[in-house]
Design a protein around this motif. Structure first.
Motif, PDB file in Angstrom:
ATOM      1  N   ASP A 196       0.872  -1.168   0.000  1.00 60.61           N
ATOM      2  CA  ASP A 196       0.000   0.000   0.000  1.00 60.61           C
ATOM      3  C   ASP A 196       0.909   1.218   0.000  1.00 60.61           C
ATOM      4  O   ASP A 196       1.452   1.603   1.036  1.00 60.61           O
ATOM      5  N   GLY A 197       1.115   1.810  -1.174  1.00 63.04           N
ATOM      6  CA  GLY A 197       2.042   2.922  -1.272  1.00 63.04           C
ATOM      7  C   GLY A 197       3.447   2.501  -0.892  1.00 63.04           C
ATOM      8  O   GLY A 197       3.992   1.537  -1.451  1.00 63.04           O
ATOM      9  N   ASP A 198       4.030   3.179   0.077  1.00 61.92           N
ATOM     10  CA  ASP A 198       5.382   2.858   0.524  1.00 61.92           C
ATOM     11  C   ASP A 198       5.398   1.883   1.683  1.00 61.92           C
ATOM     12  O   ASP A 198       6.415   1.747   2.376  1.00 61.92           O
ATOM     13  N   PHE A 199       4.303   1.187   1.908  1.00 60.37           N
ATOM     14  CA  PHE A 199       4.245   0.197   2.980  1.00 60.37           C
ATOM     15  C   PHE A 199       4.125  -1.206   2.402  1.00 60.37           C
ATOM     16  O   PHE A 199       3.524  -1.409   1.352  1.00 60.37           O
ATOM     17  N   ARG A 200       4.719  -2.166   3.119  1.00 60.48           N
ATOM     18  CA  ARG A 200       4.612  -3.571   2.762  1.00 60.48           C
ATOM     19  C   ARG A 200       4.006  -4.331   3.940  1.00 60.48           C
ATOM     20  O   ARG A 200       4.335  -4.042   5.096  1.00 60.48           O
TER      21      ARG A 200
END
Length: 215
Positions: free
Chosen positions: A194-198
């Motif tokens: 999600d965007g810059d999150f894993r």
């Protein structure tokens, strides 16, 4: 869940959470972490309270020596939060772990990988180009951390655990090695971004389909 402002106030948490939860939350240094932790614990208590038909504040959360939470006679669960992301995972039977991490380039990733990757994973890591390492690291770290959390182990156990998140794309992956902590073929592993999150969710119940719901 992405959180732009505290969805559960400290005052509301006082009514929903018992002193043991509040004491643990108050030990966190940053208000952002306290807010995310309150939200995760409220979700757990409300969901399991509804499932059991009891008031959320009457549920007793126990913790293993490694910090893994559980509620006797209830579905297994796992919680995690990082920055403005909060994730909670449940499974009716067996064990489950969830982890979420931001993609970061301000850490000594190679030093961490050398300590925490399985030998086969580290060989692959050394061939990853520098510009791709932050995203690759976050993806693989969450995969391994979710397995470790499901097992109730600490990060010092990561080096004996291996999965295929570094060799395959897509969301569904395999656990390849558990270092004697069980049969890896019985596990399910799901990765998401999600965007810059894993994020990763792992369970030792391969027959279960893992579903991620974004709120």
């Amino acid at each position: 869940m992405r959180v732009s402002r505290p969805p559960v106030s400290a005052q509301a948490a006082e009514l929903l959470l018992p002193p043991s939860d509040l004491h643990r939350i108050h030990r966190l240094r940053r208000e952002e972490d306290r807010s995310r932790s309150r939200l995760a614990l409220v979700i757990v208590r409300m969901a399991i309270g509804a499932w059991r038909g009891v008031s959320p504040d009457l549920l007793h959360i126990e913790r293993s020596p490694s910090g893994k939470p559980s509620i006797a006679g209830s579905p297994a669960f796992s919680i995690t939060h990082a920055d403005d992301c909060v994730a909670v995972a449940f499974v009716a039977t067996g064990h489950i772990g969830v982890d979420v991490e931001p993609v970061r380039d301000d850490l000594d990733l190679d030093s961490i990988a050398e300590r925490c990757w399985h030998v086969s994973e580290y060989d692959t890591w050394r061939r990853v180009s520098p510009e791709k390492r932050p995203a690759w690291f976050a993806r693989h770290w969450t995969a391994k951390e979710s397995i470790v959390k499901a097992l109730g182990l600490g990060v010092d156990s990561m080096a004996v655990i291996a999965c295929d998140s570094w060799t395959t794309t897509g969301s569904k992956h395999r656990v390849l090695e558990l270092g004697g902590y069980g049969d890896p073929s019985s596990w399910s592993l799901l990765l998401a971004a999600d965007g810059d999150f894993r994020m990763a969710v792992a369970t030792d119940q391969r027959s279960h389909d893992i579903e991620i719901i974004a709120l």
